[in-house]
Motif scaffolding. Structure first.
Motif, PDB file in Angstrom:
ATOM      1  N   THR A 136       1.074  -1.141  -0.287  1.00  0.00           N
ATOM      2  CA  THR A 136       0.296   0.174  -0.048  1.00  0.00           C
ATOM      3  C   THR A 136       0.820   1.048   0.313  1.00  0.00           C
ATOM      4  N   GLY A 137       2.343   1.262   0.744  1.00  0.00           N
ATOM      5  CA  GLY A 137       3.089   2.560   0.470  1.00  0.00           C
ATOM      6  C   GLY A 137       3.260   2.688  -1.188  1.00  0.00           C
ATOM      7  N   ALA A 138       3.265   2.428  -1.923  1.00  0.00           N
ATOM      8  CA  ALA A 138       3.897   2.243  -3.525  1.00  0.00           C
ATOM      9  C   ALA A 138       2.292   3.273  -3.929  1.00  0.00           C
ATOM     10  N   MET A 139       1.256   2.312  -3.249  1.00  0.00           N
ATOM     11  CA  MET A 139      -0.136   3.259  -3.860  1.00  0.00           C
ATOM     12  C   MET A 139      -0.103   5.252  -3.159  1.00  0.00           C
ATOM     13  N   TYR A 140       0.198   5.037  -2.103  1.00  0.00           N
ATOM     14  CA  TYR A 140       0.792   6.762  -1.431  1.00  0.00           C
ATOM     15  C   TYR A 140       1.490   7.131  -2.303  1.00  0.00           C
ATOM     16  N   ARG A 141       3.048   6.426  -2.575  1.00  0.00           N
ATOM     17  CA  ARG A 141       4.040   6.693  -3.728  1.00  0.00           C
ATOM     18  C   ARG A 141       3.163   7.293  -5.148  1.00  0.00           C
ATOM     19  N   ALA A 142       2.513   6.433  -6.020  1.00  0.00           N
ATOM     20  CA  ALA A 142       1.899   7.107  -7.308  1.00  0.00           C
ATOM     21  C   ALA A 142       1.267   7.877  -6.520  1.00  0.00           C
ATOM     22  N   THR A 143       0.287   8.500  -5.751  1.00  0.00           N
ATOM     23  CA  THR A 143      -0.028   9.179  -5.279  1.00  0.00           C
ATOM     24  C   THR A 143       0.628  10.373  -5.433  1.00  0.00           C
ATOM     25  N   ALA A 144       2.061  10.542  -5.049  1.00  0.00           N
ATOM     26  CA  ALA A 144       2.436  11.917  -4.467  1.00  0.00           C
ATOM     27  C   ALA A 144       2.980  12.041  -5.929  1.00  0.00           C
ATOM     28  N   LEU A 145       3.370  11.058  -6.397  1.00  0.00           N
ATOM     29  CA  LEU A 145       4.317  11.495  -8.145  1.00  0.00           C
ATOM     30  C   LEU A 145       3.358  12.166  -9.113  1.00  0.00           C
ATOM     31  N   TYR A 146       1.877  11.639  -8.583  1.00  0.00           N
ATOM     32  CA  TYR A 146       0.750  12.257  -9.647  1.00  0.00           C
ATOM     33  C   TYR A 146       0.647  13.606  -9.512  1.00  0.00           C
ATOM     34  N   LEU A 147       0.815  13.932  -8.266  1.00  0.00           N
ATOM     35  CA  LEU A 147       0.374  15.944  -7.389  1.00  0.00           C
ATOM     36  C   LEU A 147       1.108  16.300  -7.288  1.00  0.00           C
ATOM     37  N   LEU A 148       2.714  15.553  -7.596  1.00  0.00           N
ATOM     38  CA  LEU A 148       3.671  15.694  -8.269  1.00  0.00           C
ATOM     39  C   LEU A 148       4.056  16.977  -9.713  1.00  0.00           C
ATOM     40  N   ARG A 149       3.631  15.624 -10.492  1.00  0.00           N
ATOM     41  CA  ARG A 149       3.639  16.249 -12.039  1.00  0.00           C
ATOM     42  C   ARG A 149       3.027  16.422 -12.089  1.00  0.00           C
ATOM     43  N   ASN A 150       1.745  16.758 -11.711  1.00  0.00           N
ATOM     44  CA  ASN A 150       0.189  17.836 -12.498  1.00  0.00           C
ATOM     45  C   ASN A 150       0.417  19.199 -11.122  1.00  0.00           C
ATOM     46  N   HIS A 151       1.634  19.735 -10.897  1.00  0.00           N
ATOM     47  CA  HIS A 151       2.151  20.686  -9.602  1.00  0.00           C
ATOM     48  C   HIS A 151       0.221  21.151  -8.543  1.00  0.00           C
ATOM     49  N   ILE A 152      -0.322  19.772  -7.533  1.00  0.00           N
ATOM     50  CA  ILE A 152      -1.404  19.816  -7.418  1.00  0.00           C
ATOM     51  C   ILE A 152      -0.360  20.729  -5.849  1.00  0.00           C
ATOM     52  N   ASP A 153      -0.990  21.378  -5.321  1.00  0.00           N
ATOM     53  CA  ASP A 153      -0.736  22.295  -3.995  1.00  0.00           C
ATOM     54  C   ASP A 153      -1.047  21.501  -2.682  1.00  0.00           C
ATOM     55  N   ILE A 154      -0.346  20.119  -2.035  1.00  0.00           N
ATOM     56  CA  ILE A 154      -0.645  19.090  -1.794  1.00  0.00           C
ATOM     57  C   ILE A 154      -0.826  20.294  -0.085  1.00  0.00           C
ATOM     58  N   TYR A 155      -0.864  21.397  -0.058  1.00  0.00           N
ATOM     59  CA  TYR A 155      -1.844  22.099   1.502  1.00  0.00           C
ATOM     60  C   TYR A 155      -2.528  22.367   1.278  1.00  0.00           C
ATOM     61  N   HIS A 156      -3.545  22.244  -0.150  1.00  0.00           N
ATOM     62  CA  HIS A 156      -4.611  22.575  -0.173  1.00  0.00           C
ATOM     63  C   HIS A 156      -5.916  20.826  -1.139  1.00  0.00           C
ATOM     64  N   PRO A 157      -6.638  20.618   0.463  1.00  0.00           N
ATOM     65  CA  PRO A 157      -7.404  19.618   0.198  1.00  0.00           C
ATOM     66  C   PRO A 157      -8.391  19.571  -0.828  1.00  0.00           C
ATOM     67  N   GLU A 158      -8.940  20.860  -1.075  1.00  0.00           N
ATOM     68  CA  GLU A 158      -9.418  20.986  -2.134  1.00  0.00           C
ATOM     69  C   GLU A 158      -9.141  20.562  -2.976  1.00  0.00           C
ATOM     70  N   HIS A 159      -7.980  20.976  -3.641  1.00  0.00           N
ATOM     71  CA  HIS A 159      -7.348  20.980  -4.659  1.00  0.00           C
ATOM     72  C   HIS A 159      -6.773  18.865  -4.934  1.00  0.00           C
ATOM     73  N   VAL A 160      -6.155  18.388  -3.810  1.00  0.00           N
ATOM     74  CA  VAL A 160      -5.993  18.063  -4.131  1.00  0.00           C
ATOM     75  C   VAL A 160      -7.107  16.312  -4.273  1.00  0.00           C
ATOM     76  N   ALA A 161      -8.609  16.713  -3.497  1.00  0.00           N
ATOM     77  CA  ALA A 161      -9.367  15.877  -3.751  1.00  0.00           C
ATOM     78  C   ALA A 161      -9.848  16.074  -5.220  1.00  0.00           C
ATOM     79  N   LYS A 162      -9.903  16.999  -5.889  1.00  0.00           N
ATOM     80  CA  LYS A 162     -10.118  17.198  -7.081  1.00  0.00           C
ATOM     81  C   LYS A 162      -9.305  16.630  -8.383  1.00  0.00           C
ATOM     82  N   ALA A 163      -8.264  16.170  -8.000  1.00  0.00           N
ATOM     83  CA  ALA A 163      -7.763  16.364  -8.579  1.00  0.00           C
ATOM     84  C   ALA A 163      -7.129  14.305  -8.409  1.00  0.00           C
ATOM     85  N   LEU A 164      -7.688  13.548  -7.278  1.00  0.00           N
ATOM     86  CA  LEU A 164      -7.937  12.262  -7.178  1.00  0.00           C
ATOM     87  C   LEU A 164      -8.817  11.753  -8.043  1.00  0.00           C
TER      88      LEU A 164
END
Ligand code: DC
Length: 230
Positions: free
Chosen positions: A34-62
């Motif tokens: 399951t760590g790989a799933m958190y890592r893959a999610t982090a990679l997506y957020l990085l690549r798409n320049h999502i600000d991880i300190y804005h949960p609503e932006h993260v929620a949309k990106a998911l």
């Protein structure tokens, strides 16, 4: 013989995945990291320049993240795919992923999103899953729960050896500090912090060989399968 669910939790670099793979292989069960799933999610957020300190932006990106596993080599060694791309290697070596993944895994929206998928993977049992919250949140009714620990200095040395093997240059003190930081984030986050489930068996493998550890755990597994089949 009944299929069971085996939940393996514990600190970073305790050898959880080695143990989980050995057990899955012996039982012909599915192994999920399951760590790989958190890592893959982090990679997506990085690549798409999502600000991880804005949960609503993260929620949309998911909504745009699709994660799955595929067996490419040995049956118990699966590669993780992010929107169809094999990112198995990148999620482990990309230093930006490594540095933000603990913060990403502390976001409740991310946890809800991934936990739902992990629970679905256990529908037919016959699964070994490792992570931080498997015995407490993902599968609170798992037949066997193991909580792996090891002395921080021994974990550091193991991690250092692994990194050196991959050609990465770092020091004992750097690795020790990094593990301490990850432990702190994992155990103190508000949502599903890393902790031993009440009914988990604690396994301190500081002074155990991989083989001794596997033999011990395999005895527990056999007992649990027998109980489940009775
Ligand atoms: O096991 P790992 O090092 O690949 O995990 C990466 C990060 O994800 C780590 O900070 C802990 C977190 N994690 C989590 O919060 N819950 C899980 N079930 C698995 C990993």
């Amino acid at each position: 013989m009944s299929n069971i669910i085996i939940a393996i939790d514990g600190y970073s670099s305790c050898g959880k995945s080695t143990l989980a793979k050995q057990v899955a292989k012996a039982l012909l069960y599915r192994y999920i990291d399951t760590g790989a799933m958190y890592r893959a999610t982090a990679l997506y957020l990085l690549r798409n320049h999502i600000d991880i300190y804005h949960p609503e932006h993260v929620a949309k990106a998911l909504n745009d993240i699709h994660i799955n596993f595929r067996i490419n080599k040995a049956p118990q060694s699966q590669d993780i795919y992010l929107n169809g791309e094999n990112v198995e290697e990148e999620i482990r070596v990309n230093p930006r992923v490594v540095s933000i993944v603990s913060d990403v895994s502390a976001i409740s929206e991310v946890r809800r999103f991934l936990v739902k998928q992990q629970q679905k993977m256990g529908d037919h049992k016959g699964i070994v899953m490792d992570g931080r919250d498997i015995g407490t949140v993902v599968f609170p009714h798992a037949e066997l729960k193991i909580f792996v620990t090891a002395d921080p200095k021994i974990r550091t040395q193991r991690r250092l050896d692994e990194l050196k093997e991959k050609g990465q240059n770092t020091t004992f003190d750097e690795v020790l500090a990094n593990l301490a930081k990850r432990d702190h984030i994992d155990t103190t986050r508000a949502d599903s912090p890393l902790k031993k489930a009440e009914d988990a068996i604690e396994l301190d493998n500081s002074h155990m060989s991989r083989e001794d550890q596997f033999n011990l755990v395999y005895d527990w597994v056999k007992q649990k399968i027998q109980q489940a089949s009775a």
